[in-house]
Design a protein around this motif. Structure first.
Motif, PDB file in Angstrom:
ATOM      1  N   SER A  79      -4.384  24.126 138.041  1.00 31.10           N
ATOM      2  CA  SER A  79      -5.837  24.191 138.210  1.00 31.10           C
ATOM      3  C   SER A  79      -6.268  23.652 139.571  1.00 31.10           C
ATOM      4  O   SER A  79      -7.320  24.026 140.078  1.00 31.10           O
ATOM      5  CB  SER A  79      -6.547  23.437 137.079  1.00 31.10           C
ATOM      6  N   THR A  94      -9.245  24.716 131.460  1.00 33.50           N
ATOM      7  CA  THR A  94      -8.086  25.405 130.892  1.00 33.50           C
ATOM      8  C   THR A  94      -7.999  26.835 131.399  1.00 33.50           C
ATOM      9  O   THR A  94      -6.915  27.323 131.749  1.00 33.50           O
ATOM     10  CB  THR A  94      -8.207  25.388 129.353  1.00 33.50           C
ATOM     11  N   THR A 115      -7.205  17.234 127.552  1.00 35.48           N
ATOM     12  CA  THR A 115      -8.019  18.449 127.423  1.00 35.48           C
ATOM     13  C   THR A 115      -8.680  18.605 126.056  1.00 35.48           C
ATOM     14  O   THR A 115      -8.030  18.795 125.037  1.00 35.48           O
ATOM     15  CB  THR A 115      -7.149  19.688 127.715  1.00 35.48           C
ATOM     16  N   SER A 132     -11.610  20.673 124.799  1.00 30.87           N
ATOM     17  CA  SER A 132     -12.086  21.870 124.102  1.00 30.87           C
ATOM     18  C   SER A 132     -11.954  23.120 124.971  1.00 30.87           C
ATOM     19  O   SER A 132     -11.853  23.038 126.193  1.00 30.87           O
ATOM     20  CB  SER A 132     -13.569  21.721 123.739  1.00 30.87           C
ATOM     21  N   SER A 136      -0.991  25.659 132.863  1.00 31.50           N
ATOM     22  CA  SER A 136      -0.776  26.628 133.937  1.00 31.50           C
ATOM     23  C   SER A 136       0.691  27.054 134.003  1.00 31.50           C
ATOM     24  O   SER A 136       1.004  28.252 134.089  1.00 31.50           O
ATOM     25  CB  SER A 136      -1.219  26.026 135.277  1.00 31.50           C
ATOM     26  N   HIS A 150      -2.118  17.882 130.871  1.00 32.53           N
ATOM     27  CA  HIS A 150      -3.266  17.115 130.379  1.00 32.53           C
ATOM     28  C   HIS A 150      -3.588  17.441 128.923  1.00 32.53           C
ATOM     29  O   HIS A 150      -4.341  16.710 128.282  1.00 32.53           O
ATOM     30  CB  HIS A 150      -4.515  17.426 131.218  1.00 32.53           C
ATOM     31  N   ASP A 160       9.237  19.279 133.537  1.00 33.80           N
ATOM     32  CA  ASP A 160       8.054  18.400 133.549  1.00 33.80           C
ATOM     33  C   ASP A 160       8.492  16.941 133.539  1.00 33.80           C
ATOM     34  O   ASP A 160       9.491  16.575 132.908  1.00 33.80           O
ATOM     35  CB  ASP A 160       7.128  18.662 132.359  1.00 33.80           C
ATOM     36  N   ASN A 161       7.725  16.136 134.243  1.00 37.79           N
ATOM     37  CA  ASN A 161       8.073  14.716 134.377  1.00 37.79           C
ATOM     38  C   ASN A 161       7.668  13.879 133.163  1.00 37.79           C
ATOM     39  O   ASN A 161       8.079  12.742 133.039  1.00 37.79           O
ATOM     40  CB  ASN A 161       7.418  14.133 135.639  1.00 37.79           C
ATOM     41  N   HIS A 162       6.852  14.433 132.275  1.00 39.34           N
ATOM     42  CA  HIS A 162       6.420  13.653 131.108  1.00 39.34           C
ATOM     43  C   HIS A 162       7.404  13.790 129.948  1.00 39.34           C
ATOM     44  O   HIS A 162       8.248  14.678 129.947  1.00 39.34           O
ATOM     45  CB  HIS A 162       5.018  14.095 130.672  1.00 39.34           C
ATOM     46  N   ALA A 189      10.662  17.120 139.506  1.00 38.92           N
ATOM     47  CA  ALA A 189      11.156  17.896 140.655  1.00 38.92           C
ATOM     48  C   ALA A 189      10.896  17.099 141.927  1.00 38.92           C
ATOM     49  O   ALA A 189       9.810  16.513 142.092  1.00 38.92           O
ATOM     50  CB  ALA A 189      10.453  19.244 140.714  1.00 38.92           C
TER      51      ALA A 189
HETATM   52  C1  LIG Z   1      -8.806  13.991 130.309  1.00 38.24           C
HETATM   53  C2  LIG Z   1      -9.042  15.459 130.596  1.00 38.24           C
HETATM   54  C3  LIG Z   1      -9.894  16.197 129.794  1.00 38.24           C
HETATM   55  C4  LIG Z   1     -10.091  17.545 130.033  1.00 38.24           C
HETATM   56  N1  LIG Z   1     -10.897  18.277 129.202  1.00 38.24           N
HETATM   57  C5  LIG Z   1     -11.005  19.602 129.387  1.00 38.24           C
HETATM   58  C6  LIG Z   1     -11.740  20.406 128.467  1.00 38.24           C
HETATM   59  O1  LIG Z   1     -12.324  19.917 127.508  1.00 38.24           O
HETATM   60  N2  LIG Z   1     -11.769  21.750 128.669  1.00 38.24           N
HETATM   61  C7  LIG Z   1     -11.145  22.337 129.720  1.00 38.24           C
HETATM   62  O2  LIG Z   1     -11.192  23.575 129.857  1.00 38.24           O
HETATM   63  N3  LIG Z   1     -10.457  21.592 130.621  1.00 38.24           N
HETATM   64  C8  LIG Z   1     -10.369  20.256 130.472  1.00 38.24           C
HETATM   65  N4  LIG Z   1      -9.650  19.508 131.351  1.00 38.24           N
HETATM   66  C9  LIG Z   1      -9.013  20.173 132.473  1.00 38.24           C
HETATM   67  C10 LIG Z   1      -7.738  20.879 132.005  1.00 38.24           C
HETATM   68  O3  LIG Z   1      -7.023  19.979 131.216  1.00 38.24           O
HETATM   69  C11 LIG Z   1      -6.896  21.251 133.152  1.00 38.24           C
HETATM   70  O4  LIG Z   1      -7.596  22.078 134.034  1.00 38.24           O
HETATM   71  C12 LIG Z   1      -5.641  21.998 132.740  1.00 38.24           C
HETATM   72  O5  LIG Z   1      -5.083  21.541 131.553  1.00 38.24           O
HETATM   73  C13 LIG Z   1      -4.683  21.796 133.846  1.00 38.24           C
HETATM   74  O6  LIG Z   1      -3.489  22.420 133.525  1.00 38.24           O
HETATM   75  P1  LIG Z   1      -2.398  22.537 134.640  1.00 38.24           P
HETATM   76  O7  LIG Z   1      -1.191  23.105 134.017  1.00 38.24           O
HETATM   77  O8  LIG Z   1      -2.991  23.230 135.807  1.00 38.24           O
HETATM   78  O9  LIG Z   1      -2.123  21.034 135.112  1.00 38.24           O
HETATM   79  P2  LIG Z   1      -1.566  19.808 134.309  1.00 38.24           P
HETATM   80  O10 LIG Z   1      -2.068  19.811 132.937  1.00 38.24           O
HETATM   81  O11 LIG Z   1      -1.819  18.634 135.169  1.00 38.24           O
HETATM   82  O12 LIG Z   1      -0.005  20.086 134.248  1.00 38.24           O
HETATM   83  C14 LIG Z   1       0.832  19.938 135.370  1.00 38.24           C
HETATM   84  C15 LIG Z   1       2.090  19.256 134.918  1.00 38.24           C
HETATM   85  O13 LIG Z   1       2.994  19.201 136.025  1.00 38.24           O
HETATM   86  C16 LIG Z   1       3.591  17.925 136.002  1.00 38.24           C
HETATM   87  N5  LIG Z   1       4.166  17.612 137.304  1.00 38.24           N
HETATM   88  C17 LIG Z   1       3.521  17.214 138.430  1.00 38.24           C
HETATM   89  N6  LIG Z   1       4.413  17.031 139.412  1.00 38.24           N
HETATM   90  C18 LIG Z   1       5.630  17.294 138.890  1.00 38.24           C
HETATM   91  C19 LIG Z   1       6.943  17.245 139.417  1.00 38.24           C
HETATM   92  N7  LIG Z   1       7.182  16.941 140.692  1.00 38.24           N
HETATM   93  N8  LIG Z   1       7.974  17.549 138.599  1.00 38.24           N
HETATM   94  C20 LIG Z   1       7.760  17.882 137.299  1.00 38.24           C
HETATM   95  N9  LIG Z   1       6.536  17.949 136.762  1.00 38.24           N
HETATM   96  C21 LIG Z   1       5.487  17.649 137.554  1.00 38.24           C
HETATM   97  C22 LIG Z   1       2.433  17.030 135.639  1.00 38.24           C
HETATM   98  O14 LIG Z   1       2.826  15.753 135.293  1.00 38.24           O
HETATM   99  C23 LIG Z   1       1.841  17.812 134.493  1.00 38.24           C
HETATM  100  O15 LIG Z   1       2.502  17.514 133.288  1.00 38.24           O
HETATM  101  C24 LIG Z   1      -9.446  18.151 131.125  1.00 38.24           C
HETATM  102  C25 LIG Z   1      -8.606  17.405 131.952  1.00 38.24           C
HETATM  103  C26 LIG Z   1      -8.398  16.067 131.682  1.00 38.24           C
HETATM  104  C27 LIG Z   1      -7.493  15.271 132.577  1.00 38.24           C
END
Ligand SMILES: Cc1cc2nc3c(=O)[nH]c(=O)nc-3n(C[C@H](O)[C@H](O)[C@H](O)COP(=O)(O)OP(=O)(O)OC[C@H]3O[C@@H](n4cnc5c(N)ncnc54)[C@H](O)[C@@H]3O)c2cc1C
Length: 642
Positions: free
Chosen positions: A617, A625, A158, A160, A109, A139, A131-133, A396
């Protein structure tokens, strides 16, 4: 046999990589999980100066094994913030950096938001992503393993691109602009490999739950429905009456709710768990419930006690053949497209392609094929010469308007990196992080919004990748995917057979390959949000060593008849622990799903606050995704206007 002898037999003392490396120093995370109430300083000591682990040429997170996912070192600052232990970083250094946009969160995102912002605001837009990682992607994480001279790729999160036909035009448009043509997966994903080798699905019944260890073939007709052939039912270690009930459940065309209209049936099924449906309507023996208990873990991360019978009917679970239910208007998208849109490292490839587009010099190449084997240069992520920078290992802790939110021209963001707080400014800020941390970052938002943001209880899950020296045992047993209703890991599968670009799936059973083990910790009997909280608690208290013992024990017992020896055959283990995993999806068994969109907590929670916008998300209450991309797009649109 004593515990020590048993450990030796499982190979617990074997030389596999089980240490994690953080910031250049080795930390035995497997044996000393950081206490939940320790502060960053207590754990890591005084900040190093200058703190720049990513510049070290050996810095390469995808190749780390041991405890990954939300690895130690990524979460402590956020927990300190939650617990009010933030005095250690009370005096931030003002780095004088200023950006057009600061994004918190380098998941898909946040990366997509940066991509869209640059598209709208211009190539020279200055953007910082925090990012904190220790790796980007959120994910969507890549796991690498060395197999002789080759590298095996696994997905740490994530999995597929699910049902791309249902992606919004922005989400599919982004994939296309990055160079992803999903149709090519029909060529890259070998849908016939396991069939051609007579390998199918099976269920492992464990002796602790079922009285005997036994592997029984089954033909799952659907994503996670179960279906046992008549001749196999007799092998299931459950009471004879339960076997009869299982066959009845699978084959009888009975209306278990006679006298109700189809719509009334649906309403009732929505508020009835599948477990209760089996017990109270189909009136099966309790052993049948045990067989199905974890069959919903894959998608819902809770068992059939917390998933509605309505949802199970939609997914093809048995028991509904004679119910004359109306065809659901909410068809499961997976039923329309095959589940094949898979890069060898899952959607980490999407994150990597986004980074390749955003920050020059990090990843070479320009196709969806060459991204698979491209090696990232982490030293280039945060480069002053690039308009867009990604700063890892940085949490953050505050996002504050410089003045009144209605008129402020800038947002000040404070983040902690290497134990030191830093202050930077952005004309705009997008919080693409987890919903639940936002009230701590922005205490000025309204109580109503805080409450809505806190509603999201992220779903815990563990994706464990296990490298084994060969997969002959699977071939011999004729299995490629195993569901284990009572075991620690509910699913064990051979990695997806995908070959693309220079990456080749290890097609010969003599070759080293990856197994994928799923655990979704939960507490049956509670409502789903409390189950997720309990699961999270379990995860923070589980050491790598415990995961490793479970991996060895379960694989050994499941595959022993095929000649598998955990002490000999396991080469590496990477446990991707996601205490804050899937975005919280509303569960129709416990919550009304017919409320107006504007009243849903995720919608209330994502309202813009001055120059601060909210992506992730979580903001849509769907763990996909495409949702993450769509929410990134919406947040950018709130900045640049429609
Ligand atoms: C194990 C797993 C399997 C999945 N499989 C699928 C799949 O097959 N297909 C699909 O479509 N979706 C899948 N999903 C869902 C999909 O991964 C997520 O919806 C999407 O990747 C989320 O992206 P995001 O950027 O919204 O959040 P995230 O991926 O959670 O990214 C947010 C980031 O912000 C960071 N963050 C949080 N707080 C702070 C802070 N204070 N300072 C700095 N950084 C911070 C977090 O640590 C993280 O790295 C899966 C999810 C998981 C957990």
């Amino acid at each position: 046999m004593s515990g020590k002898d048993q450990d030796r037999e499982l190979g617990m003392g074997q030389e596999i990589t089980r240490r994690d490396f953080l910031n250049g120093m080795s930390i035995a995370v497997g044996t000393s999980l950081v206490a939940a109430n320790s502060t960053w300083l207590e754990v890591f000591g005084a900040p190093q100066s200058p703190f720049a682990p990513e510049k070290d040429p050996s810095y390469y997170p995808p190749a780390k094994s041991g405890l990954r996912g939300s690895h130690d070192g990524s979460w402590e600052v956020a927990h300190d913030l939650r617990d009010g232990k933030d005095k250690a970083w009370a005096e931030p250094v003002n780095d004088g950096e200023s950006y057009d946009l600061v994004v918190v969160g380098a998941g898909i995102s946040g990366l997509a938001a940066a991509y869209f912002y640059r598209k709208f605001a211009g190539q020279q837009s200055k953007i910082l992503i925090l990012d904190n990682h220790d790796d980007f992607g959120g994910h969507a994480k890549r796991n690498e393993f060395q197999a002789g001279k080759s590298v095996l790729l696994g997905y740490g999160g994530t999995q597929s691109i699910e049902a791309p036909g249902n992606y919004s035009k922005e989400a599919i448009g982004l994939l296309r602009e990055l160079g992803i043509d999903v149709r090519r997966f029909y060529k890259y994903y070998d849908q016939k490999l396991f069939d051609s080798m007579h390998m199918a699905e099976a269920v492992f019944f464990d002796k602790e739950t079922f009285g005997a260890d036994r592997l029984v073939p089954q033909q799952g007709l659907h994503y996670f429905g179960l279906n046992f052939a008549m001749e196999n039912v007799s092998q299931i270690p459950i009471a004879e009456a339960a076997r009869m009930d299982l066959l009845r459940l699978q084959h009888a065309r009975v209306d278990y709710m006679p006298g109700l209209t189809p719509e009334q049936k649906n309403s009732k099924l929505i508020k009835t768990s599948y477990k209760d449906f089996l017990l109270q309507y189909v009136k099966v023996h309790a052993d049948v419930v045990k067989v199905f208990q974890s069959s919903t873990h894959d998608l819902y991360a809770v068992g059939i006690d917390a998933v509605s019978a309505y949802d199970c009917a939609r997914e093809g679970f048995p028991g509904f053949k004679g119910m004359s239910l109306p065809r659901s208007h909410e068809q499961n998208p997976e039923q329309d497209e095959p589940y094949i849109f898979h890069f060898p490292d899952g959607n980490a490839s999407i994150a990597r392609m986004l980074v390749r587009s955003l920050v020059p010099g990090v990843l070479p190449g320009d196709t969806m094929e060459d991204i698979v084997t491209a090696r990232a240069n982490y030293a280039r992520l945060d480069d002053a010469s690039s308009p867009i920078r990604i700063r890892l290992n940085s949490t953050a802790v505050r996002a504050r308007h410089m003045g009144d939110p209605a008129n402020a021209k800038q947002v000040e963001v404070t983040y902690v990196r290497g134990g030191q707080a830093h202050r930077i400014r952005g004309a705009n800020c997008i919080l693409a992080c987890y919903n639940m941390i936002i009230p701590y970052l922005c205490p000025e938002i309204s109580d109503k919004q805080k409450e809505a943001l806190a509603y999201c209880v992220k779903i815990p899950l563990v994706y464990t990748n296990v490298q084994i020296s060969n997969w002959k045992a699977f071939q011999k047993l004729g299995v490629s995917a195993i569901y284990a209703p009572g075991a620690y890991f509910s699913n064990v599968t051979l990695d997806f057979p995908v070959s693309m670009g220079d990456y080749h799936y290890p097609r010969s059973p003599d070759e080293s390959c990856l197994l994928h083990l799923l655990r979704t910790p939960c507490e049956p009997g509670l409502n789903c949000r409390d189950q997720y909280r309990a699961g999270r608690w379990e995860l923070i208290n589980t050491k790598f060593e415990s995961f490793e013992r479970q991996v060895r024990d379960q694989l050994g017992r499941t595959l022993s008849a095929g000649g598998f020896d955990p002490a000999r055959d396991i080469q590496a283990i990477t446990v991707n622990r996601w205490p804050h995993g899937y975005a919280y999806e509303y569960n129709r068994l416990f919550e009304p799903l017919d409320q107006p969109a504007s009243e849903r907590p995720c919608v209330i929670g994502r309202q813009p606050f001055g120059r601060i916008k909210i992506a992730n998300s979580d903001a849509d209450g769907h763990a996909y995704t495409n949702t993450a991309i769509d929410q990134g797009f919406r947040a950018v649109r709130e900045i640049v206007g429609a």
